[in-house]
Scaffold this motif. Sequence first.
Motif, PDB file in Angstrom:
ATOM      1  N   TRP A   1      56.752   0.451  63.062  1.00  0.00           N
ATOM      2  CA  TRP A   1      56.921   0.127  61.695  1.00  0.00           C
ATOM      3  C   TRP A   1      55.791   0.011  60.625  1.00  0.00           C
ATOM      4  O   TRP A   1      55.978   0.868  59.623  1.00  0.00           O
ATOM      5  CB  TRP A   1      57.814  -1.335  61.488  1.00  0.00           C
ATOM      6  CG  TRP A   1      58.348  -1.414  60.279  1.00  0.00           C
ATOM      7  CD1 TRP A   1      57.965  -2.168  59.156  1.00  0.00           C
ATOM      8  CD2 TRP A   1      59.421  -0.716  59.645  1.00  0.00           C
ATOM      9  NE1 TRP A   1      58.788  -2.163  58.270  1.00  0.00           N
ATOM     10  CE2 TRP A   1      59.605  -1.232  58.256  1.00  0.00           C
ATOM     11  CE3 TRP A   1      60.409   0.266  60.034  1.00  0.00           C
ATOM     12  CZ2 TRP A   1      60.578  -0.659  57.609  1.00  0.00           C
ATOM     13  CZ3 TRP A   1      61.568   0.625  59.306  1.00  0.00           C
ATOM     14  CH2 TRP A   1      61.436   0.268  57.929  1.00  0.00           C
ATOM     15  N   GLY A   2      55.043  -0.428  61.020  1.00  0.00           N
ATOM     16  CA  GLY A   2      53.472  -0.448  60.116  1.00  0.00           C
ATOM     17  C   GLY A   2      53.290   1.400  59.920  1.00  0.00           C
ATOM     18  O   GLY A   2      53.039   1.607  58.531  1.00  0.00           O
ATOM     19  N   GLY A   3      53.239   2.318  60.757  1.00  0.00           N
ATOM     20  CA  GLY A   3      52.956   3.586  60.698  1.00  0.00           C
ATOM     21  C   GLY A   3      53.964   4.237  59.871  1.00  0.00           C
ATOM     22  O   GLY A   3      53.704   4.932  58.991  1.00  0.00           O
ATOM     23  N   ILE A   4      55.379   3.888  60.018  1.00  0.00           N
ATOM     24  CA  ILE A   4      56.341   4.432  59.167  1.00  0.00           C
ATOM     25  C   ILE A   4      56.227   3.961  57.870  1.00  0.00           C
ATOM     26  O   ILE A   4      56.602   4.739  56.781  1.00  0.00           O
ATOM     27  CB  ILE A   4      57.937   3.801  60.008  1.00  0.00           C
ATOM     28  CG1 ILE A   4      57.869   4.781  61.069  1.00  0.00           C
ATOM     29  CG2 ILE A   4      59.064   4.205  58.835  1.00  0.00           C
ATOM     30  CD1 ILE A   4      59.395   4.042  62.012  1.00  0.00           C
ATOM     31  N   GLU A   5      55.965   2.581  57.657  1.00  0.00           N
ATOM     32  CA  GLU A   5      55.685   2.331  56.009  1.00  0.00           C
ATOM     33  C   GLU A   5      54.635   3.052  55.559  1.00  0.00           C
ATOM     34  O   GLU A   5      54.665   3.554  54.450  1.00  0.00           O
ATOM     35  CB  GLU A   5      55.287   0.829  55.995  1.00  0.00           C
ATOM     36  CG  GLU A   5      56.517   0.120  56.243  1.00  0.00           C
ATOM     37  CD  GLU A   5      56.197  -1.332  56.273  1.00  0.00           C
ATOM     38  OE1 GLU A   5      56.864  -2.198  55.428  1.00  0.00           O
ATOM     39  OE2 GLU A   5      55.351  -1.946  56.939  1.00  0.00           O
ATOM     40  N   ALA A   6      53.683   3.207  56.380  1.00  0.00           N
ATOM     41  CA  ALA A   6      52.516   4.160  55.712  1.00  0.00           C
ATOM     42  C   ALA A   6      52.944   5.797  55.244  1.00  0.00           C
ATOM     43  O   ALA A   6      52.388   6.293  54.525  1.00  0.00           O
ATOM     44  CB  ALA A   6      51.414   4.155  56.679  1.00  0.00           C
ATOM     45  N   ASP A   7      53.768   6.174  56.269  1.00  0.00           N
ATOM     46  CA  ASP A   7      54.236   7.596  56.376  1.00  0.00           C
ATOM     47  C   ASP A   7      55.213   7.739  55.002  1.00  0.00           C
ATOM     48  O   ASP A   7      54.925   8.461  54.119  1.00  0.00           O
ATOM     49  CB  ASP A   7      54.930   8.206  57.466  1.00  0.00           C
ATOM     50  CG  ASP A   7      54.394   8.308  58.765  1.00  0.00           C
ATOM     51  OD1 ASP A   7      52.818   8.512  58.701  1.00  0.00           O
ATOM     52  OD2 ASP A   7      54.896   8.301  59.960  1.00  0.00           O
ATOM     53  N   PHE A   8      55.873   6.795  54.782  1.00  0.00           N
ATOM     54  CA  PHE A   8      56.807   6.699  53.681  1.00  0.00           C
ATOM     55  C   PHE A   8      56.062   6.620  52.438  1.00  0.00           C
ATOM     56  O   PHE A   8      56.306   7.230  51.529  1.00  0.00           O
ATOM     57  CB  PHE A   8      58.025   5.657  53.899  1.00  0.00           C
ATOM     58  CG  PHE A   8      59.181   5.861  54.437  1.00  0.00           C
ATOM     59  CD1 PHE A   8      60.357   6.056  53.768  1.00  0.00           C
ATOM     60  CD2 PHE A   8      59.060   6.354  55.864  1.00  0.00           C
ATOM     61  CE1 PHE A   8      61.478   6.499  54.536  1.00  0.00           C
ATOM     62  CE2 PHE A   8      60.361   6.629  56.284  1.00  0.00           C
ATOM     63  CZ  PHE A   8      61.352   6.729  55.768  1.00  0.00           C
ATOM     64  N   HIS A   9      55.024   5.910  52.325  1.00  0.00           N
ATOM     65  CA  HIS A   9      54.284   5.808  51.168  1.00  0.00           C
ATOM     66  C   HIS A   9      53.583   6.984  50.813  1.00  0.00           C
ATOM     67  O   HIS A   9      53.495   7.602  49.721  1.00  0.00           O
ATOM     68  CB  HIS A   9      53.068   4.373  51.161  1.00  0.00           C
ATOM     69  CG  HIS A   9      52.285   4.381  50.367  1.00  0.00           C
ATOM     70  ND1 HIS A   9      52.693   3.983  49.085  1.00  0.00           N
ATOM     71  CD2 HIS A   9      50.818   4.688  50.189  1.00  0.00           C
ATOM     72  CE1 HIS A   9      51.560   3.943  48.089  1.00  0.00           C
ATOM     73  NE2 HIS A   9      50.528   4.681  48.592  1.00  0.00           N
TER      74      HIS A   9
ATOM     75  N   VAL B   1      54.006  10.179  52.141  1.00  0.00           N
ATOM     76  CA  VAL B   1      55.000  11.163  51.884  1.00  0.00           C
ATOM     77  C   VAL B   1      55.866  11.226  50.501  1.00  0.00           C
ATOM     78  O   VAL B   1      56.102  12.280  49.715  1.00  0.00           O
ATOM     79  CB  VAL B   1      55.733  11.554  53.090  1.00  0.00           C
ATOM     80  CG1 VAL B   1      57.016  12.468  52.986  1.00  0.00           C
ATOM     81  CG2 VAL B   1      54.871  11.934  54.464  1.00  0.00           C
ATOM     82  N   TYR B   2      56.478   9.998  50.559  1.00  0.00           N
ATOM     83  CA  TYR B   2      57.412   9.871  49.335  1.00  0.00           C
ATOM     84  C   TYR B   2      56.991   9.038  48.321  1.00  0.00           C
ATOM     85  O   TYR B   2      57.898   8.543  47.299  1.00  0.00           O
ATOM     86  CB  TYR B   2      58.946   9.052  50.043  1.00  0.00           C
ATOM     87  CG  TYR B   2      59.315  10.021  51.220  1.00  0.00           C
ATOM     88  CD1 TYR B   2      59.880  11.232  51.013  1.00  0.00           C
ATOM     89  CD2 TYR B   2      59.526   9.639  52.388  1.00  0.00           C
ATOM     90  CE1 TYR B   2      60.274  12.117  52.088  1.00  0.00           C
ATOM     91  CE2 TYR B   2      60.004  10.338  53.666  1.00  0.00           C
ATOM     92  CZ  TYR B   2      60.393  11.749  53.299  1.00  0.00           C
ATOM     93  OH  TYR B   2      60.854  12.205  54.392  1.00  0.00           O
ATOM     94  N   GLY B   3      55.995   8.197  48.492  1.00  0.00           N
ATOM     95  CA  GLY B   3      55.384   7.552  47.407  1.00  0.00           C
ATOM     96  C   GLY B   3      56.124   6.044  47.189  1.00  0.00           C
ATOM     97  O   GLY B   3      56.100   5.425  46.371  1.00  0.00           O
ATOM     98  N   ILE B   4      56.808   5.722  48.513  1.00  0.00           N
ATOM     99  CA  ILE B   4      57.495   4.251  48.517  1.00  0.00           C
ATOM    100  C   ILE B   4      56.445   3.195  48.967  1.00  0.00           C
ATOM    101  O   ILE B   4      55.859   3.275  50.014  1.00  0.00           O
ATOM    102  CB  ILE B   4      58.616   4.580  49.417  1.00  0.00           C
ATOM    103  CG1 ILE B   4      59.640   5.548  48.907  1.00  0.00           C
ATOM    104  CG2 ILE B   4      59.257   3.101  49.610  1.00  0.00           C
ATOM    105  CD1 ILE B   4      60.675   5.923  49.974  1.00  0.00           C
ATOM    106  N   THR B   5      56.420   2.255  48.115  1.00  0.00           N
ATOM    107  CA  THR B   5      55.501   1.494  48.456  1.00  0.00           C
ATOM    108  C   THR B   5      56.206   0.068  48.959  1.00  0.00           C
ATOM    109  O   THR B   5      55.533  -0.807  49.473  1.00  0.00           O
ATOM    110  CB  THR B   5      54.636   0.813  46.994  1.00  0.00           C
ATOM    111  OG1 THR B   5      55.634   0.435  46.126  1.00  0.00           O
ATOM    112  CG2 THR B   5      53.818   2.017  46.465  1.00  0.00           C
ATOM    113  N   ASP B   6      57.306  -0.042  48.786  1.00  0.00           N
ATOM    114  CA  ASP B   6      58.035  -1.190  49.619  1.00  0.00           C
ATOM    115  C   ASP B   6      59.301  -0.764  50.505  1.00  0.00           C
ATOM    116  O   ASP B   6      60.464  -0.882  49.878  1.00  0.00           O
ATOM    117  CB  ASP B   6      58.758  -2.361  48.368  1.00  0.00           C
ATOM    118  CG  ASP B   6      59.237  -3.391  49.042  1.00  0.00           C
ATOM    119  OD1 ASP B   6      59.100  -3.667  50.207  1.00  0.00           O
ATOM    120  OD2 ASP B   6      59.761  -3.961  48.270  1.00  0.00           O
ATOM    121  N   LEU B   7      58.925  -0.344  51.419  1.00  0.00           N
ATOM    122  CA  LEU B   7      59.866   0.080  52.559  1.00  0.00           C
ATOM    123  C   LEU B   7      61.195  -0.833  52.717  1.00  0.00           C
ATOM    124  O   LEU B   7      62.145  -0.413  52.723  1.00  0.00           O
ATOM    125  CB  LEU B   7      59.270   0.977  53.589  1.00  0.00           C
ATOM    126  CG  LEU B   7      60.347   1.687  54.637  1.00  0.00           C
ATOM    127  CD1 LEU B   7      61.279   2.769  53.877  1.00  0.00           C
ATOM    128  CD2 LEU B   7      59.603   2.343  55.840  1.00  0.00           C
TER     129      LEU B   7
END
Length: 76
Positions: free
Chosen positions: A6-14, A16-22
């Motif tokens: 999950w922590g890595g996925i949050e970093a990826d979403f930030h 790649v997609y600019g999402i700061t609060d997955l």
Amino acid sequence: MIITAWGGIEADFHAVYGITDLAGETNVRSWRWFRVRLSGLGPDTNWARTCQAEHERPVELHGAEADHALALAMGV
């Protein structure tokens, strides 16, 4: 696997997609929204490396089975 990554996925979403609060986004968006973006992450991401480390490749999730797996992973 999603739970441990999950922590890595949050970093990826930030990254790649600019999402700061997955976590917040997954509360207001559909599972399909999450699933599409997760499957769209490229090979040079934490998610891909986690899958490779476990001798798997990123899996494209489908239908109700994917929705159920993601709900379990998110604790819903």
